[in-house]
Design a protein around this motif. Sequence first.
Motif, PDB file in Angstrom:
ATOM      1  N   UNK A   1      68.149 -10.221  14.256  1.00 43.02           N
ATOM      2  CA  UNK A   1      68.125  -9.467  13.011  1.00 43.02           C
ATOM      3  C   UNK A   1      66.871  -9.747  12.212  1.00 43.02           C
ATOM      4  N   UNK A   2      66.654  -8.930  11.193  1.00 43.00           N
ATOM      5  CA  UNK A   2      65.466  -9.078  10.353  1.00 43.00           C
ATOM      6  C   UNK A   2      65.038  -7.719   9.836  1.00 43.00           C
ATOM      7  N   UNK A   3      64.315  -7.713   8.743  1.00 44.19           N
ATOM      8  CA  UNK A   3      63.875  -6.454   8.150  1.00 44.19           C
ATOM      9  C   UNK A   3      62.841  -5.776   9.040  1.00 44.19           C
ATOM     10  N   UNK A   4      62.571  -4.501   8.778  1.00 45.70           N
ATOM     11  CA  UNK A   4      61.643  -3.724   9.601  1.00 45.70           C
ATOM     12  C   UNK A   4      60.267  -4.375   9.628  1.00 45.70           C
ATOM     13  N   UNK A   5      59.698  -4.472  10.831  1.00 39.90           N
ATOM     14  CA  UNK A   5      58.366  -5.042  10.984  1.00 39.90           C
ATOM     15  C   UNK A   5      58.350  -6.544  11.233  1.00 39.90           C
ATOM     16  N   UNK A   6      59.509  -7.165  11.331  1.00 43.40           N
ATOM     17  CA  UNK A   6      59.530  -8.605  11.589  1.00 43.40           C
ATOM     18  C   UNK A   6      59.305  -8.933  13.064  1.00 43.40           C
ATOM     19  N   UNK A   7      59.329  -7.934  13.922  1.00 47.02           N
ATOM     20  CA  UNK A   7      59.046  -8.164  15.341  1.00 47.02           C
ATOM     21  C   UNK A   7      60.293  -8.355  16.184  1.00 47.02           C
ATOM     22  N   UNK A   8      61.414  -7.777  15.755  1.00 49.80           N
ATOM     23  CA  UNK A   8      62.672  -7.944  16.476  1.00 49.80           C
ATOM     24  C   UNK A   8      62.589  -7.425  17.908  1.00 49.80           C
ATOM     25  N   UNK A   9      62.080  -6.212  18.050  1.00 55.93           N
ATOM     26  CA  UNK A   9      62.075  -5.578  19.369  1.00 55.93           C
ATOM     27  C   UNK A   9      61.133  -6.283  20.327  1.00 55.93           C
ATOM     28  N   UNK A  10      59.977  -6.682  19.842  1.00 57.61           N
ATOM     29  CA  UNK A  10      59.038  -7.417  20.709  1.00 57.61           C
ATOM     30  C   UNK A  10      59.664  -8.720  21.175  1.00 57.61           C
ATOM     31  N   UNK A  11      60.329  -9.418  20.259  1.00 58.60           N
ATOM     32  CA  UNK A  11      60.968 -10.674  20.635  1.00 58.60           C
ATOM     33  C   UNK A  11      62.113 -10.428  21.608  1.00 58.60           C
TER      34      UNK A  11
ATOM     35  N   UNK B   1      52.533  -8.552   6.314  1.00 56.81           N
ATOM     36  CA  UNK B   1      52.492  -8.591   7.780  1.00 56.81           C
ATOM     37  C   UNK B   1      53.410  -7.512   8.354  1.00 56.81           C
ATOM     38  N   UNK B   2      54.573  -7.348   7.758  1.00 56.36           N
ATOM     39  CA  UNK B   2      55.513  -6.329   8.224  1.00 56.36           C
ATOM     40  C   UNK B   2      54.906  -4.937   8.109  1.00 56.36           C
ATOM     41  N   UNK B   3      54.275  -4.660   6.984  1.00 57.17           N
ATOM     42  CA  UNK B   3      53.654  -3.350   6.769  1.00 57.17           C
ATOM     43  C   UNK B   3      52.541  -3.106   7.777  1.00 57.17           C
ATOM     44  N   UNK B   4      51.722  -4.113   8.015  1.00 57.08           N
ATOM     45  CA  UNK B   4      50.615  -3.964   8.962  1.00 57.08           C
ATOM     46  C   UNK B   4      51.141  -3.672  10.369  1.00 57.08           C
ATOM     47  N   UNK B   5      52.203  -4.352  10.750  1.00 54.32           N
ATOM     48  CA  UNK B   5      52.772  -4.117  12.085  1.00 54.32           C
ATOM     49  C   UNK B   5      53.327  -2.706  12.212  1.00 54.32           C
ATOM     50  N   UNK B   6      54.004  -2.253  11.168  1.00 53.23           N
ATOM     51  CA  UNK B   6      54.589  -0.907  11.204  1.00 53.23           C
ATOM     52  C   UNK B   6      53.490   0.138  11.294  1.00 53.23           C
ATOM     53  N   UNK B   7      52.438  -0.036  10.537  1.00 51.82           N
ATOM     54  CA  UNK B   7      51.350   0.939  10.546  1.00 51.82           C
ATOM     55  C   UNK B   7      50.581   0.936  11.868  1.00 51.82           C
ATOM     56  N   UNK B   8      50.692  -0.160  12.622  1.00 54.72           N
ATOM     57  CA  UNK B   8      49.991  -0.245  13.900  1.00 54.72           C
ATOM     58  C   UNK B   8      50.802   0.236  15.094  1.00 54.72           C
ATOM     59  N   UNK B   9      52.027   0.661  14.850  1.00 55.05           N
ATOM     60  CA  UNK B   9      52.873   1.095  15.962  1.00 55.05           C
ATOM     61  C   UNK B   9      52.429   2.432  16.544  1.00 55.05           C
ATOM     62  N   UNK B  10      52.584   2.561  17.855  1.00 56.35           N
ATOM     63  CA  UNK B  10      52.320   3.827  18.542  1.00 56.35           C
ATOM     64  C   UNK B  10      53.403   4.049  19.596  1.00 56.35           C
ATOM     65  N   UNK B  11      53.874   5.263  19.692  1.00 56.76           N
ATOM     66  CA  UNK B  11      54.885   5.631  20.697  1.00 56.76           C
ATOM     67  C   UNK B  11      56.063   4.669  20.692  1.00 56.76           C
ATOM     68  N   UNK B  12      56.588   4.408  19.521  1.00 55.13           N
ATOM     69  CA  UNK B  12      57.697   3.468  19.372  1.00 55.13           C
ATOM     70  C   UNK B  12      58.959   4.209  18.946  1.00 55.13           C
ATOM     71  N   UNK B  13      60.109   3.644  19.292  1.00 55.58           N
ATOM     72  CA  UNK B  13      61.380   4.283  18.948  1.00 55.58           C
ATOM     73  C   UNK B  13      61.734   4.142  17.477  1.00 55.58           C
ATOM     74  N   UNK B  14      61.107   3.194  16.791  1.00 56.72           N
ATOM     75  CA  UNK B  14      61.427   2.988  15.381  1.00 56.72           C
ATOM     76  C   UNK B  14      60.804   4.076  14.512  1.00 56.72           C
ATOM     77  N   UNK B  15      61.567   4.563  13.542  1.00 57.64           N
ATOM     78  CA  UNK B  15      61.070   5.543  12.573  1.00 57.64           C
ATOM     79  C   UNK B  15      60.665   4.879  11.255  1.00 57.64           C
ATOM     80  N   UNK B  16      60.754   3.550  11.187  1.00 60.08           N
ATOM     81  CA  UNK B  16      60.437   2.846   9.942  1.00 60.08           C
ATOM     82  C   UNK B  16      58.988   3.079   9.539  1.00 60.08           C
ATOM     83  N   UNK B  17      58.776   3.242   8.246  1.00 62.80           N
ATOM     84  CA  UNK B  17      57.440   3.420   7.688  1.00 62.80           C
ATOM     85  C   UNK B  17      57.135   2.257   6.749  1.00 62.80           C
ATOM     86  N   UNK B  18      55.893   2.235   6.270  1.00 64.81           N
ATOM     87  CA  UNK B  18      55.516   1.203   5.299  1.00 64.81           C
ATOM     88  C   UNK B  18      56.386   1.296   4.051  1.00 64.81           C
TER      89      UNK B  18
END
Length: 525
Positions: free
Chosen positions: A358-368, A471-488
């Motif tokens: 668990x964790x808020x958007x951009x914490x890296x849940x899916x990568x982990x 850090x969370x915002x930067x990760x979200x803005x750097x996503x490409x072709x990802x299933x997450x719809x989360x934005x900054x």
Amino acid sequence: MPERTQASASIQADTQQRVFAFMKDPRTYGTAGDVRRIDTHGAAVFLAGDDVYKIKRAVKFPFMDFSTLEKRRRVCEAEIAINRPNAPDIYLGVVPITLKGETLAIDGGGEVVEWAVHMRRFDENATLDRMADAGPISPDLARSLGDIIHRSHDGARRGDGDEAVAALRDYIDQNDEAFAALPDLFDTATAGNIYVRSLEHFARCESLMRQRGEDGYVRRCHGDLHLANIAMRDGAPFLFDAIEFDDAIATCDILYDLAFVLMDLDVRDQREAGNVLFNRYLQLCDDDRQLAGLAALPFFLSLRAAIRAKVIAAKLAQAKNSNAKTGDLAAIIADARRYFRYAADAIEPEAPRLVAVGGLSGTGKSRLAMTLAPGFGRAPGAVLLRSDIERKLLHGVADTERLPETAYGTDTTTKVYDQLHRKAALALGAGQSVIMDAVHARPHERQAAETTAAECGCPFIGLWLETPLDVRVARIEGRKNDASDATAAVAKGQAAFDTGPITWARVDASGDLDKTASEAKSIID
């Protein structure tokens, strides 16, 4: 087309050797380049320029009969029919080898003396067994494998489930007999354990496997889906060389067919790729009964490995008869033994566990979660359940298709979590460990995950990832072709969430993935 007649059976043996010499001659193809010949127990294959011609040997084994010209014609036609759907640009057709007077020709006039499968040549170094031995199979390629295998199964015709289950029982005895005949190659005690464990698993899963047959999951599959029968062309994988000589051997549970490639990846230290393929296939199925079917997976993996060990062992006798080099013999022995060891390891019991990330958007849940999944639980790793994927499945759209804000309402989110917990319970009940990837922002969502594990009688580990907002915002803005719809904006809005008391293990996920994964593994282990 010129009128043709069939050659008599009496001249076939001598004629086939003459045909092989003809097919090896570059002049046959009007080329100056060498013609490469590859021999197997059932065929002679000739690679000439951009063309490949495969001629079935005039042989008869208990499992394969090519002893007459007519039988070879039929099996050549079957090879085209079975393989063309998976590789339409490779399998071109069946051509006759003809004799007129003393002159042989490919698709000429006169008497038909042999038949050949005509294929378009591809890079024989681009098979996935060679790629796997050279380095890691990429996640993108593994996902593509999941796509093509699922497509192959989805279009396959249904078969007799009872016959397929009976065949599996026979394979257990056949493998045991083969291992017992080679005590110097296969450890007797280990072989005995494989036999006992296999019988136990078969007895435990027999009713499940029969029910899967009734439900339509026994189909006419590839049947020989190891990595050497998958190749790359134009940057994409394709399946080839499916079993053509016996429908009964290739008619099996689709998870048993899938188990072959999962096992082969695992044996070649490609667990990460195997886990991506495994989860992609399950996602495309999106079928609760496939998750329940995972109860049979250890048996399927072990049986596939045992058969592979037996087949490789048969090559040892052939190599000895042909006076192969000592190094080549040693390689065959090592290869047979590593599949044999896998057959023993895969069928050993291992209790499933549930990890919720668990964790808020951009914490890296899916990568982990994707990093942890291959090494978590029994082969080929954990079932990975991601809320972003489940939401897309719920709406019937592709992973990367953006959903409207209405798809993120409370009612829909409740359905997503319910779907996660239902699928987790099915996989855990089948003995497969699970990693659940979702925000889990609210106490009742975290509690529901713990309850799912408890109801399944499984250990539970909760991980709560923490990362600064920037850090969370930067990760979200750097996503490409990802299933997450989360934005900054979503990430910034979550800063006001009242998550309630966090009782899960807190993990600092602000650094690189390796550091986060190392900390998470120390908690899990």
